[in-house]
Design a protein around this motif. Structure first.
Motif, short mmCIF file in Angstrom:
data_model
loop_
_atom_site.label_atom_id
_atom_site.label_comp_id
_atom_site.label_asym_id
_atom_site.label_seq_id
_atom_site.Cartn_x
_atom_site.Cartn_y
_atom_site.Cartn_z
N LEU A 101 10.67 -3.60 4.49
CA LEU A 101 10.03 -2.30 4.67
C LEU A 101 11.11 -1.24 4.79
O LEU A 101 12.22 -1.51 5.21
CB LEU A 101 9.17 -2.32 5.93
N PRO A 154 -5.67 -2.46 3.77
CA PRO A 154 -4.48 -3.31 3.89
C PRO A 154 -4.09 -3.51 5.36
O PRO A 154 -4.60 -2.80 6.23
CB PRO A 154 -3.40 -2.49 3.16
N SER A 155 -3.19 -4.45 5.58
CA SER A 155 -2.77 -4.72 6.95
C SER A 155 -1.31 -5.17 6.94
O SER A 155 -0.78 -5.51 5.89
CB SER A 155 -3.67 -5.81 7.55
N PRO A 156 -0.68 -5.15 8.12
CA PRO A 156 0.71 -5.59 8.17
C PRO A 156 0.81 -7.08 7.84
O PRO A 156 -0.16 -7.82 8.03
CB PRO A 156 1.11 -5.35 9.64
N VAL A 157 1.93 -7.51 7.34
CA VAL A 157 2.14 -8.94 7.06
C VAL A 157 3.37 -9.39 7.84
O VAL A 157 4.11 -8.56 8.37
CB VAL A 157 2.34 -9.20 5.56
N SER A 192 0.84 -1.20 0.00
CA SER A 192 0.00 0.00 0.00
C SER A 192 0.88 1.25 0.00
O SER A 192 1.82 1.34 0.77
CB SER A 192 -0.89 -0.01 1.23
N ARG A 193 0.53 2.19 -0.86
CA ARG A 193 1.26 3.45 -0.90
C ARG A 193 0.77 4.37 0.21
O ARG A 193 1.56 5.06 0.85
CB ARG A 193 1.05 4.11 -2.27
N VAL A 194 -0.53 4.33 0.44
CA VAL A 194 -1.14 5.26 1.40
C VAL A 194 -0.85 4.83 2.84
O VAL A 194 -0.66 5.67 3.72
CB VAL A 194 -2.66 5.34 1.15
N HIS A 195 -0.81 3.51 3.05
CA HIS A 195 -0.63 3.00 4.41
C HIS A 195 0.73 2.31 4.49
O HIS A 195 0.85 1.12 4.19
CB HIS A 195 -1.79 2.07 4.79
N SER A 196 1.70 3.07 4.90
CA SER A 196 3.09 2.62 4.89
C SER A 196 3.25 1.33 5.69
O SER A 196 2.78 1.22 6.82
CB SER A 196 3.96 3.73 5.48
N GLY A 197 3.92 0.35 5.09
CA GLY A 197 4.20 -0.90 5.79
C GLY A 197 3.05 -1.89 5.76
O GLY A 197 3.15 -2.97 6.33
N GLU A 198 1.96 -1.53 5.09
CA GLU A 198 0.82 -2.45 5.04
C GLU A 198 0.62 -2.95 3.61
O GLU A 198 1.11 -2.36 2.65
CB GLU A 198 -0.44 -1.75 5.56
N PHE A 199 -0.10 -4.07 3.51
CA PHE A 199 -0.22 -4.78 2.24
C PHE A 199 -1.66 -5.25 2.02
O PHE A 199 -2.33 -5.67 2.95
CB PHE A 199 0.69 -6.01 2.23
N GLN A 228 10.77 1.76 6.61
CA GLN A 228 10.90 2.52 7.85
C GLN A 228 11.78 1.77 8.85
O GLN A 228 11.98 0.58 8.77
CB GLN A 228 9.53 2.83 8.46
N LYS A 269 6.48 -2.40 11.03
CA LYS A 269 5.19 -2.66 11.69
C LYS A 269 4.76 -4.10 11.42
O LYS A 269 3.65 -4.36 10.99
CB LYS A 269 4.12 -1.72 11.12
N ASP A 296 -3.44 3.35 -8.75
CA ASP A 296 -3.04 3.74 -7.40
C ASP A 296 -2.91 5.25 -7.34
O ASP A 296 -1.82 5.79 -7.24
CB ASP A 296 -1.72 3.05 -7.04
#
Lengths: 601, 601
Positions: free
Chosen positions: B592, B577-580, A183-190, B594, B598, B221
């Protein structure tokens, strides 16, 4: 006149005397007796175009034509001279006398002849656009469309509604690896691409949509076997307020209609139904190919006390199995072929392949030819001959190992022999289309490595009526309201009645050793939905690629997909996947792991 | 008896005296005069169920019912007592006398009333399953299905074939940002989700499939505007051997049929056709809403020599424009509203909003009320009044700026006033459905920042006949065989005749400053395909979400999508989206960016 008035392949005697315009590709040009003949091709077929030298301009253009030129032809439909008809073509009795000829687009020389039957798959996929011009590929994709449309029409008439579910979604628990989308908007999420719309279709049932379907792409990032693709097409269906039998009836009827409408094939009515347990016992497979008229003889119980460790070991072990496969008339199979079979079962983990040739039963042991028969005492021998129905001229093959190895190896051998030249000659394979429902699947199978129960189907499958208590007392005994539709040994589709009560769903999660926290994190939205008066519901999913592969007789699933990936998950045509530039990665908050990034400048 | 014999919403007087079984949800329970009334709901509608106390068991169950319980009811259809009929319901003349009642699944109390019209979008999307139970959402999704099926049936009858193109593909050049999918097998490489199947459908034409369609997901996107989603559904169509007019006719006919079949609306036949240049001149928009009966008056030429920089500046500048918008009867618009309009045009970059109220033309300047009229000399004033057709009681608004600002600001003001309460009262908006083809788009627009030409449509669009030379001599003059279908100011779809000759394609790339290397890297497979006798072809794509939004009168595109994303590109239902977990990232050869990942444990 229009650019085109009809398709080449449709021209027939009904057009005699008409002036028409056709567009298509030069399949072949022949110069014969001062006249130029062109086989002109479009998606509907071929027509012969004749260019006479008396139209100088047309003739001059015709002389420039090469294979795969795209042309427009105007002309008069006339009968072919007697004796030159081609009964293989719809247009074979007529030809088009060319009055006007325009090259719409020239073609460089193709890298291969379109009618070359021996192209490598790499060549075909690299030049897919030309490969797709081949009549067999066109037939396959047209059949695919007809099948999909027949399915839609059936479902539409039954009140099913196509509702689109998301492609950018959350990791689903189907067990396979997900394709992920940063995800571009939600950093670190997929996001994850869906392995199936399972949870969404169940939520649509809870939301009251009653009858849902979708013909949609699903994704699994697994190492590819011959019949798998990273993205595949699923006919996904769900309905509320129907029981298992009604659901099966509805979709059996659908598949029968599809075969009838698209291939004029009448499948059995009704399909036979077999419990999973019976299928494994008789065929070592939960998708038996019923065209092959051989089955296993169970010997585990009578081999416990033979003085032959190869048999008695598995017969006395908890998860061991001993079976025979009787091949009628198989005594004629030569030793060299038996050696091949021995290697073949080795692929499935079998450590050898014992056999007995039955030359003359009346002679007792002397009438049997076998490396192992001396190890089997009289009572066991008599019983095995009796159970298997052995007759003079047969051969018996034996499998003795862990049940899984026996089922896999002997099940595969059954198919191999059945479909071999020998098997066909001996009548061991019969029938063109043999459908079957396999039902009463177990809810769980033991994951031996992890030492815990795993869902056979998926964790939303309802236990059979009366089996709910097994969820806590004896999960291995618990059967499911799950069903697979099998045709000729291929699983066309499968499904189940789902759990609609949150309490039962929680019990299943406990049996699977899924904690409440894990369940909430993964499927919280489904569990939440089940609280609000979820209706009884169930459904199934068909693999469209596989159905069409079967129907078309294609060798590979890749022959019924316009732009497939290779078994290394690549598109040879577009060269995907490919490196991307650093800016894109930065925007997505990811970086490559390797030391030397393969980025594009 | 079956679990269900019919839908609640279908029960009518035709069922009088029949015993039937229904399944559905409790919409409302009322206890009245010792009798319990249940409004039972399914996707087809409501029916009233009556539980009498004389069936003690049924009555006891009925007493436990709460809203959204899922129940099964068996009973006798009887007429409602006179005076209690409900003419709003199909079932309003009858009721079901309950003989058997089963709670299939209880419901906890929903977090909101389903008929609450004032729910926030966050609430609705978080509890989407319940939100989807609302009759309006069910109507929207049913309409969406009917529209899609009407499109399929039309295309099927016209010989179009649905062919699936890949979801895991290579970055396409549509100009928007791609969603990327890391490859596990090919370290450091990525698939892109398609922005459209543009190149694949063109390759299918080259491959001879002749008529293609697909209703498929596309992905961009981008930062989301109100009517955009990260994934959206495109009706994608391509055909060979048809010219621009034939293509437009075919799809105009399709849309007319869809409106007729699904909404019983007769759209104009034929649709009006307007060149892009005319649309911009008259309405400042390439998708004018023809329901609004006002248009621009061009003043650029007559404002060059006025002593008023605000007008003369743009009038004398290369890309400036001065227009008036006459609002018939608008003199009554109060000053406060004019101030609002001034702020409104500011959103589009306008630095102010000049106006003239026409009180009494006969009085000359004295009859005009305006802060600016003193700055405009007599000749210009006379000409502007004449051109605009100003009459007593009108107001004229003025736009003077760069052409783009004038077009955007005054175009938006035209719509705002037209659809305002005043506009409706004054008859400035007329007609329910106003379709339009906009054609003759420019091939290129100047990207001022980059100082080079960019494709207006996409780089595969064919120039108009006779315009090919402009590609090299004067790209800005070159018009395209591109067309948009517009309805009520919305672009329903658009497309073009494509380039089928490699030579022309190369010229376009050169005009766009795309090097041969870049072209080969990005679209090599298409350029390659064009060499092999590519046919003349063209097509278009419709936005299904948008069409259905319009047809249903929904406020947002999200109301015609079952599981949409928010404007922050999130699914509130599934929390995607969510972390993986780290293992997944490792397998995909990415990490990632950062410092503090996360990740899930």
């Amino acid at each position: 006149m229009k650019m085109r008035t009809d398709y080449c392949g449709n021209v027939s005697q009904a057009y005699l005397g008409q002036t028409i315009a056709l567009c298509g590709w030069v399949q072949r040009r022949r110069d014969h007796g001062g006249v130029i003949f062109i086989d002109l091709r479009d998606r509907e077929g071929l027509v012969q175009v004749v260019c006479d030298p008396d139209l100088a301009e047309v003739f001059a253009t015709a002389e420039t034509l090469r294979n795969e030129f795209c042309v427009r032809v105007e002309g008069l439909v006339r009968a072919r001279p007697q004796g030159t008809e081609n009964s293989n073509l719809k247009s074979g009795a007529v030809e088009l006398l060319c009055k006007g000829l325009e090259v719409l687009n020239a073609s460089v020389t193709p890298p291969f002849q379109l009618d070359d039957e021996n192209l490598s798959e790499t060549t075909r996929l690299t030049h897919r656009v030309l490969d797709l011009r081949r009549p067999q590929m066109q037939k396959n994709l047209m059949l695919r469309y007809k099948v999909a449309m027949a399915i839609r029409n059936h479902l539409d008439a039954q009140g099913f509604v196509d509702i689109e579910t998301p492609m950018l979604t959350k990791s689903t628990p189907e067990g396979a690896r997900d394709y992920l989308v940063p995800s571009r908007v939600h950093s670190g999420e997929f996001f994850a691409l869906p392995q199936s719309p399972q949870l969404f279709k169940q939520m649509l049932m809870v939301a009251g949509y009653d009858r849902y379907y979708q013909i949609t792409k699903c994704f699994r990032d697994e190492d590819l076997r011959a019949d798998r693709q990273p993205e595949f097409t699923q006919v996904d269906i769900e309905t509320s307020f129907l029981g298992e039998q009604e659901i099966r009836d509805l979709f059996e009827d659908m598949i029968r209609k599809v075969f009838k409408q698209t291939m004029d094939v009448e499948l059995q009515n009704p399909f036979p139904v077999m419990a999973y347990g019976e299928a494994m016992a008789r065929f070592g497979s939960d998708k038996p190919d019923l065209r092959v008229k051989m089955e296993f003889t169970e010997l585990t119980d009578i081999m416990k006390d033979v003085d032959f460790k190869v048999f008695s070991g598995p017969a006395n072990s908890d998860n061991g199995r001993v079976v025979a496969l009787r091949v009628p008339g198989g005594a004629e199979i030569p030793r060299s072929e038996i050696d091949n079979y021995t290697k073949f079962v080795g692929i499935y983990g079998a450590k050898g392949l014992a056999w007995i040739k039955v030359n003359e039963l009346a002679k007792g042991r002397d009438g049997l030819q076998s490396p192992i028969v001396k190890n089997i005492h009289d009572a066991a021998l008599a019983e095995l001959l009796k159970r298997s129905g052995a007759a003079d001229g047969d051969i018996l093959f034996f499998g003795a190992d862990k049940a899984k190895v026996v089922n896999d190896a002997m099940g595969a051998l059954r198919l191999k022999i059945g479909h071999s030249e020998f098997g066909q000659k001996a009548g061991l394979v019969q029938g063109r289309w043999e459908p079957l429902w396999v039902i009463d699947f177990p809810m769980f199978e033991l994951d031996e490595e992890a030492g815990r129960w795993a869902a056979c189907h998926h964790p939303f499958t309802s236990p059979k009526d009366g089996h709910e208590d097994y969820l806590t007392t004896d999960p291995g005994k618990c059967l499911a309201k799950a069903y697979d539709m099998v045709l000729n040994g291929w699983e066309l589709g499968g499904g189940s009645v789902r759990i609609h009560k949150e309490k039962v769903q929680s019990k299943v999660f406990r049996a699977l050793n899924i904690s409440e926290e894990e369940a909430a994190a993964k499927f919280g939205f489904l569990l939440d939905a089940l609280q609000y008066g979820a209706p009884p519901h169930g459904g199934l999913a068909f693999g469209l690629d596989r159905i069409v592969t079967m129907m078309s007789g294609a060798e590979s699933i890749r022959d019924v997909i316009a732009f497939p990936k290779t078994q290394r998950a690549q598109c040879l045509l577009t060269q995907a996947p490919s490196p991307v530039d650093e800016k894109q990665l930065r925007e997505l908050h990811i970086r490559l792991r390797q030391a030397e990034p393969k980025n594009v400048a």
